[in-house]
Design an enzyme around this catalytic site. Sequence first.
Site, PDB file in Angstrom:
ATOM      1  N   CYS A  91     -26.806-117.485 106.086  1.00  0.00           N
ATOM      2  CA  CYS A  91     -27.938-116.954 106.852  1.00  0.00           C
ATOM      3  C   CYS A  91     -28.838-118.119 107.220  1.00  0.00           C
ATOM      4  CB  CYS A  91     -28.697-115.907 106.036  1.00  0.00           C
ATOM      5  SG  CYS A  91     -30.157-115.271 106.880  1.00  0.00           S
ATOM      6  N   GLY A  92     -28.728-118.566 108.468  1.00  0.00           N
ATOM      7  CA  GLY A  92     -29.518-119.717 108.886  1.00  0.00           C
ATOM      8  C   GLY A  92     -30.998-119.438 108.953  1.00  0.00           C
ATOM      9  N   HIS A  93     -31.376-118.277 109.515  1.00  0.00           N
ATOM     10  CA  HIS A  93     -32.814-117.996 109.601  1.00  0.00           C
ATOM     11  C   HIS A  93     -33.397-117.836 108.205  1.00  0.00           C
ATOM     12  CE1 HIS A  93     -32.263-113.636 108.831  1.00  0.00           C
ATOM     13  NE2 HIS A  93     -33.568-113.627 108.640  1.00  0.00           N
ATOM     14  N   ASP A 253     -29.646-109.245 115.444  1.00  0.00           N
ATOM     15  CA  ASP A 253     -30.456-110.394 115.029  1.00  0.00           C
ATOM     16  C   ASP A 253     -31.520-110.666 116.081  1.00  0.00           C
ATOM     17  OD1 ASP A 253     -31.455-112.825 114.056  1.00  0.00           O
ATOM     18  OD2 ASP A 253     -29.478-113.481 113.397  1.00  0.00           O
ATOM     19  N   GLY A 258     -28.971-118.577 113.035  1.00  0.00           N
ATOM     20  CA  GLY A 258     -28.766-119.958 112.609  1.00  0.00           C
ATOM     21  C   GLY A 258     -27.315-120.325 112.355  1.00  0.00           C
TER      22      GLY A 258
END
Length: 337
Positions: A91-93, A253, A258
């Site tokens: 999970c980039g964010h 999203d 991300g």
Amino acid sequence: MTALGPVTTVDYHTAGEPFRIVTGGAAPLEGNSVAARRVWAAAHLDDVRQLLVNEPRGHAGMYGGFVTEPDDAGADVGVVFFHKDGYSTACGHGTIALGRWAIDSGLVVAPHDGEATVVIDVPSGRVEARVRMQAGSATGIAFANVPSYAVATGLRVVTSLGPIDVDLAYGGAFYASVRAAELALEIAPESAARLVAIGREIKWALNDHPAVSHPDDERLSGVYGTILYDELDRHDGSLHHRNVTIFADGALDRSPCGSGSSARMALLAESGELAPGDTFVHDSIVGTRFVCRLGAGTTGNAGVTWATEVEGTAYRTGEHSFAIEDGDDVGTGFQLG
């Protein structure tokens, strides 16, 4: 319903996508790695996950993470990510938000001006969030992701909107990429319902494809999301796209995604549209932005893997204490939408 809680959280948003960090009220996660603790959380903490993501305390777009110990002393913290349908491998964010939280909470000491590095173990590996500080405030956070790579291109998928060519890539999770115009769709809020429907359809059509079987860890296999994108005019000379990622089972999203941005860069590198050192500007369906950079490629048995960096900002939105009172007839909640 039996009482549950209180469960305390600190909430952030990264480019519009929420991230709810559990700070108390949940049992410590068990297992010898973050990847193993993800499996343990699914078996033992799912009531807490549901409490935090379901209505009336959450919503269908809610995302969060259980903070846990890192795999070893080389990292500052570990995290198990969760959403409305379960637990993700990347999970980039959330990584960007967790980097900000690590500074805010004092877990990692940052300079008044300069940069602090927060090393985070996630289920797909080890990532770094580099938090840029100015006058004591975080002004930008860039995370260096796990190695990303293209998996397959031009896979023909028959959908309810007609046949479509789909590309697959890995950026901590597997993503399918589709040009929205080929489905006569536009990446815009008013198209959200149609984007969710087709994104879900493509994900499940490819979820069991042999190409998305992870070579080292079966727990990372399967298509996590579908990225539908528009190609825009270049931004200050940089490649510029707008996208929406439909992840899990129809979640949308709000950020440019991300780990999905890393997967997109791997595909763009393979096609020759990005070269090491190039910047990729990635916008979301709500107009927020990640600025991404392609690093070096490394050739191995599985082909070329790419170093990628994704930069955004995270803002605190609140602190909460959630609970279920005895007799609450909706319990851990419900989902609409």
